[in-house]
Structure formats: structure tokens, C-alpha cells
Design a protein around this motif. Structure first.
Motif, short mmCIF file in Angstrom:
data_model
loop_
_atom_site.label_atom_id
_atom_site.label_comp_id
_atom_site.label_asym_id
_atom_site.label_seq_id
_atom_site.Cartn_x
_atom_site.Cartn_y
_atom_site.Cartn_z
N ASN A 31 -20.85 58.72 17.59
CA ASN A 31 -22.00 59.33 18.24
C ASN A 31 -22.04 59.06 19.74
OD1 ASN A 31 -22.91 60.36 15.81
ND2 ASN A 31 -24.19 58.60 15.38
N ILE A 32 -21.34 58.01 20.18
CA ILE A 32 -21.20 57.71 21.61
C ILE A 32 -19.72 57.51 21.89
CG2 ILE A 32 -21.75 56.10 23.47
CD1 ILE A 32 -24.35 55.45 21.98
N ILE A 33 -19.20 58.29 22.83
CA ILE A 33 -17.79 58.20 23.21
C ILE A 33 -17.73 57.98 24.71
CG2 ILE A 33 -15.58 59.42 23.33
CD1 ILE A 33 -16.40 60.93 20.78
N SER A 34 -17.14 56.89 25.11
CA SER A 34 -17.01 56.53 26.53
C SER A 34 -18.34 56.67 27.25
CB SER A 34 -15.94 57.37 27.22
OG SER A 34 -14.67 57.02 26.72
N VAL A 54 -15.13 71.47 28.43
CA VAL A 54 -15.10 70.31 29.32
C VAL A 54 -16.54 69.88 29.58
CG1 VAL A 54 -14.48 69.48 31.62
CG2 VAL A 54 -12.92 70.98 30.37
N MET A 55 -16.80 68.59 29.38
CA MET A 55 -18.14 68.03 29.56
C MET A 55 -18.08 66.89 30.56
SD MET A 55 -19.33 67.80 25.56
CE MET A 55 -17.96 66.72 25.10
N SER A 56 -19.15 66.72 31.31
CA SER A 56 -19.24 65.59 32.23
C SER A 56 -20.04 64.49 31.56
CB SER A 56 -19.90 66.03 33.53
OG SER A 56 -21.20 66.49 33.27
N GLY A 57 -20.09 63.33 32.20
CA GLY A 57 -20.92 62.24 31.69
C GLY A 57 -20.16 61.14 30.98
N ILE A 77 -9.67 62.03 17.54
CA ILE A 77 -10.38 62.62 18.67
C ILE A 77 -9.67 62.17 19.94
CG2 ILE A 77 -12.59 62.84 19.85
CD1 ILE A 77 -12.65 63.78 16.93
N VAL A 78 -9.30 63.11 20.79
CA VAL A 78 -8.63 62.79 22.05
C VAL A 78 -9.36 63.50 23.19
CG1 VAL A 78 -6.36 62.40 21.02
CG2 VAL A 78 -6.95 64.67 21.83
N PHE A 79 -9.19 62.97 24.40
CA PHE A 79 -9.69 63.64 25.60
C PHE A 79 -8.63 64.63 26.07
CE2 PHE A 79 -13.43 61.40 26.26
CZ PHE A 79 -13.24 60.02 26.28
N GLU A 80 -9.07 65.77 26.53
CA GLU A 80 -8.19 66.71 27.22
C GLU A 80 -8.82 66.93 28.58
OE1 GLU A 80 -5.94 70.14 25.34
OE2 GLU A 80 -7.61 71.13 26.39
N PHE A 81 -8.11 66.52 29.60
CA PHE A 81 -8.64 66.60 30.95
C PHE A 81 -8.34 67.95 31.58
CE2 PHE A 81 -10.04 62.33 31.25
CZ PHE A 81 -9.22 61.62 30.38
N ARG A 101 -5.92 59.48 23.82
CA ARG A 101 -6.60 59.17 22.56
C ARG A 101 -7.89 58.41 22.84
NH1 ARG A 101 -4.78 54.75 18.61
NH2 ARG A 101 -6.52 54.82 17.22
N VAL A 102 -8.97 58.79 22.14
CA VAL A 102 -10.26 58.13 22.31
C VAL A 102 -10.30 56.88 21.48
CG1 VAL A 102 -12.73 58.38 21.96
CG2 VAL A 102 -11.39 60.32 22.73
#
Length: 102
Positions: A31-34, A54-57, A77-81, A101-102
């Protein structure tokens, strides 16, 4: 909110206090990632499309803000920049097209 189906195996995800979990394949969406709260609408979008826009925050381990999309790859779940021009980068967390990878 409808209970989302696992994008990896199709089973219904189970809500836990801090995440959504698939008891069949083990996929877990926190529910909370980085530092960013992942809303039920974002969870639904991630499960439906296997990615978010793409999301900020997000906040890096170095305490720098960054923007990224969340993507499901290989049951994780991974980040894609986003691709950023190096002259417009405000921090070193935004790597052009990188996946982490998250």
C-alpha cells in the motif's frame, strides 16, 4: 472498490493491513511504495493494465523525490523510469528508461 484479480495468475487478491497479496502465486502489492501511498484506484489500474502511468511522489533511499511508473514483470512490482533528457534531470533517481525492482 472491487477486489482486484491477480494480473499474474487471475486469482482474487486478498487485502492485508499493508498490502494486497495473491495466495496462489505470491504477488504482493504494498500500500506504500517508496514513501508514496498507493491508492485503491492505482492498485486496480496496476492489476488491470500491469502498469500505471508515470506518477510523482516517490522518495528514493537517498531521500530524493522521483517519478516513475509501476510495472508488473516476472510476478514482481518494478519501477519504470521515464526517458529524461540529461539536461532536464533534477535528481539522479530518474534514469532514462531504466527498470528497478521495488
Amino acid at each position: 472498490m472491487n477486489i482486484p484479480s491477480c494480473p499474474s495468475c487471475g486469482q482474487q487478491l486478498k487485502s492485508r493491513p499493508y498490502s494486497w497479496v495473491c495466495s496462489n502465486c505470491g504477488l504482493q502489492i504494498n500500500n506504500i511504495i517508496s514513501g508514496k501511498v498507493i491508492s485503491p484506484a492505482i492498485i486496480q489500474q496496476l492489476c488491470t493494465n500491469k502498469r500505471t502511468p508515470v506518477m510523482s511522489g516517490f522518495i528514493s533511499k537517498a531521500r530524493k523525490p522521483f517519478s516513475a511508473a509501476l510495472v508488473i514483470r516476472d510476478n514482481r512490482i518494478v519501477f519504470e523510469f521515464p526517458n529524461n533528457d540529461s539536461s532536464s534531470r533534477s535528481d539522479d533517481a530518474a534514469m532514462g528508461g531504466a527498470v528497478v525492482r521495488v
